[in-house]
Design an enzyme around this catalytic site. Structure first.
Site, mmCIF file in Angstrom:
data_model
loop_
_atom_site.group_PDB
_atom_site.id
_atom_site.type_symbol
_atom_site.label_atom_id
_atom_site.label_comp_id
_atom_site.label_asym_id
_atom_site.label_seq_id
_atom_site.Cartn_x
_atom_site.Cartn_y
_atom_site.Cartn_z
ATOM 1 N N ASP A 1 0.864 -1.180 0.000
ATOM 2 C CA ASP A 1 0.000 0.000 0.000
ATOM 3 C C ASP A 1 0.895 1.222 0.000
ATOM 4 O O ASP A 1 1.854 1.297 0.766
ATOM 5 C CB ASP A 1 -0.893 0.022 1.248
ATOM 6 C CG ASP A 1 -2.015 -1.005 1.149
ATOM 7 O OD1 ASP A 1 -2.140 -1.633 0.088
ATOM 8 O OD2 ASP A 1 -2.748 -1.166 2.133
ATOM 9 N N ASP B 1 -13.853 -6.303 -3.268
ATOM 10 C CA ASP B 1 -13.824 -6.397 -1.804
ATOM 11 C C ASP B 1 -15.127 -7.045 -1.365
ATOM 12 O O ASP B 1 -16.211 -6.541 -1.675
ATOM 13 C CB ASP B 1 -13.710 -5.003 -1.174
ATOM 14 C CG ASP B 1 -12.345 -4.374 -1.429
ATOM 15 O OD1 ASP B 1 -11.376 -5.132 -1.638
ATOM 16 O OD2 ASP B 1 -12.247 -3.131 -1.413
#
Lengths: 193, 251
Positions: free
Chosen positions: B11, B130
């Site tokens: 990330d 997700d």
């Protein structure tokens, strides 16, 4: 050495340029016919869809130039398939340099064939220094069948041409520029031709 | 034989690597290019860089970071985070990304997936999904997992495959950060019922979890972050273990 990468808006050309840079070779990115004709080595990368790639090559007049080239030439991925006669991808007539046809995978396995797979029956100077069953990185849904021009084979699940050579045209289905040390060896062998 | 892929995920915020646990509590784990090169050396099969920067300035930093990554790393990498238009994708591919992943924007405009696949080829379009187990089953969430959508996960996965996605990155929010293993049921359902590769994500804590998701859920690849960043499961050890379990692994 004067190395040219053919730029026909065909996706990830930078990666090839960077891979050569890591080998200490500065390559020129161009669609200029004259620069391509004068180069010592020509690299023809490719990603994307066959029909639009052919359209772009025609728009740039490169469909007339590439078949006439005599220096060592490397097609990568779609750049391999474009050198063939015809592709099943949207029924596209290709550059017709290598007398082979491009087929779509007909298998229960996932398509695209994506990831690291091993190559074998290596029998060409550009494969020098590799071991049988070394791994390289593939991403493709269409393939070139095994033929007398095959210089490396891979299975998915049936054998297909991971690489072919026809005259001065070397064509790799896998991404040499993204295949770690194995890919680097192949690129280096090609530059040494 | 095609091998199962091990994919560390980094990330990125303002040019630095961070990892959110359960999408919160971000910890700094270093320089993305150095970390990526180290992972490539250790035997990672691919890398994913997710831009979690929200500002325009941050986005520009990310695009130049992508170029830096491409310059130094000789394995494929995917970039994602906030990608919503064709020019976004064009820029990132031009800078040297091999694949881009879209998530919320695909849920908002499913036709985007089709347009991207036509324009750039399916091979470079990953759809990130997700998912979370709710009382209505496994539902798809958008906007970094904050908004529940109407989509049931399996239906959305089939839909994006039909639209031309080349790959699905399936993250179970119910498992993410728990280190208790991947979501085997939904990953297995998606992997068996769509014809494109599926990357399992969320919940990796041990080597055995990886073996499980490949064997029981038929995942094509598995992604993790913090366990790699903090050395809890070193990649060489993980790959040796998986090979000893007779899984096809690139060593």
């Amino acid at each position: 050495m004067n190395v040219v990468i053919i730029d026909y808006k065909g996706g990830n050309v930078q990666s090839v340029r960077f891979a050569l840079e890591r080998l200490g070779v500065h390559a020129t990115l161009t669609s200029d016919k004259e620069l391509i004709q004068k180069a010592d080595k020509v690299i023809f990368p490719g990603e994307g869809e066959a029909n639009s790639a052919m359209r772009q090559l025609k728009a740039d007049g490169l469909d007339q130039v590439i078949p006439t080239l005599k220096q060592p030439f490397m097609g990568i991925c779609l750049g391999m398939q474009l050198l063939c006669r015809h592709s099943e991808e949207n029924d596209t007539p290709m550059l017709n340099i290598i007398p082979l046809d491009v087929k779509r995978f007909q298998t229960d396995l996932k398509v695209p064939h994506m990831g690291w797979n091993n190559i074998y029956n290596l029998n060409n100077p550009v494969m020098q220094g590799l071991n049988e069953k070394d791994y390289v990185y593939f991403v493709h849904s269409y393939f070139v069948p095994v033929s007398e021009y095959t210089i490396a084979t891979a299975d998915y699940p049936e054998p297909f041409s991971a690489a072919v050579q026809y005259k001065n045209f070397y064509a790799m289905q896998f991404h040499t520029e993204k295949s770690s040390t194995t890919g680097t060896k192949i690129l280096k062998n090609f530059l040494d031709l | 034989m095609l091998t199962k892929r091990i994919i560390p995920c980094l990330d990125i915020k303002n040019g630095r690597t961070v990892k959110g646990v359960m999408f919160e509590n971000i910890r700094d784990a270093g320089d993305p290019v150095a970390l990526g090169a180290e992972y490539a050396k250790q035997g990672a099969d691919e890398l994913v860089f997710l831009d979690i920067t929200a500002t325009n300035e941050g986005r520009k930093t990310f695009a130049s970071l992508v170029r830096d990554i491409a310059r130094h790393i000789d394995i494929p990498f995917t970039v994602g985070g906030g990608i919503s238009t064709i020019p976004d994708v064009e820029l990132l591919l031009h800078e040297g990304a091999d694949k881009v992943s879209v998530n919320s924007s695909a849920l908002k405009y499913p036709s985007l997936v089709e347009e991207l696949a036509k324009r750039f080829g399916s091979q470079c379009i990953t759809v990130a999904i997700d998912t979370k187990l709710t009382q209505q089953g496994w539902k798809v969430f958008s906007r970094a997992g904050t908004v529940e959508t109407e989509w049931d996960t399996l239906s959305w996965a089939k839909e994006v495959a039909n639209l031309g996605a080349g790959e699905i990155l399936l993250t179970s929010m119910s498992n993410d950060g728990t280190k208790s293993g991947f979501a085997l049921d939904i990953t297995g359902d998606v992997s068996r019922q769509v014809s494109i590769p599926v990357i399992a994500s969320g919940g990796a804590g041990t080597k055995e979890h990886f073996s499980e998701v490949f064997v029981k859920a038929n995942a094509d690849a598995a992604l993790a972050a913090s366990i790699f960043h903090f050395g809890e499961v070193p990649i060489p050890e993980l790959k040796d273990y998986l090979a000893s379990q007779h899984l096809p692994i690139r060593l």
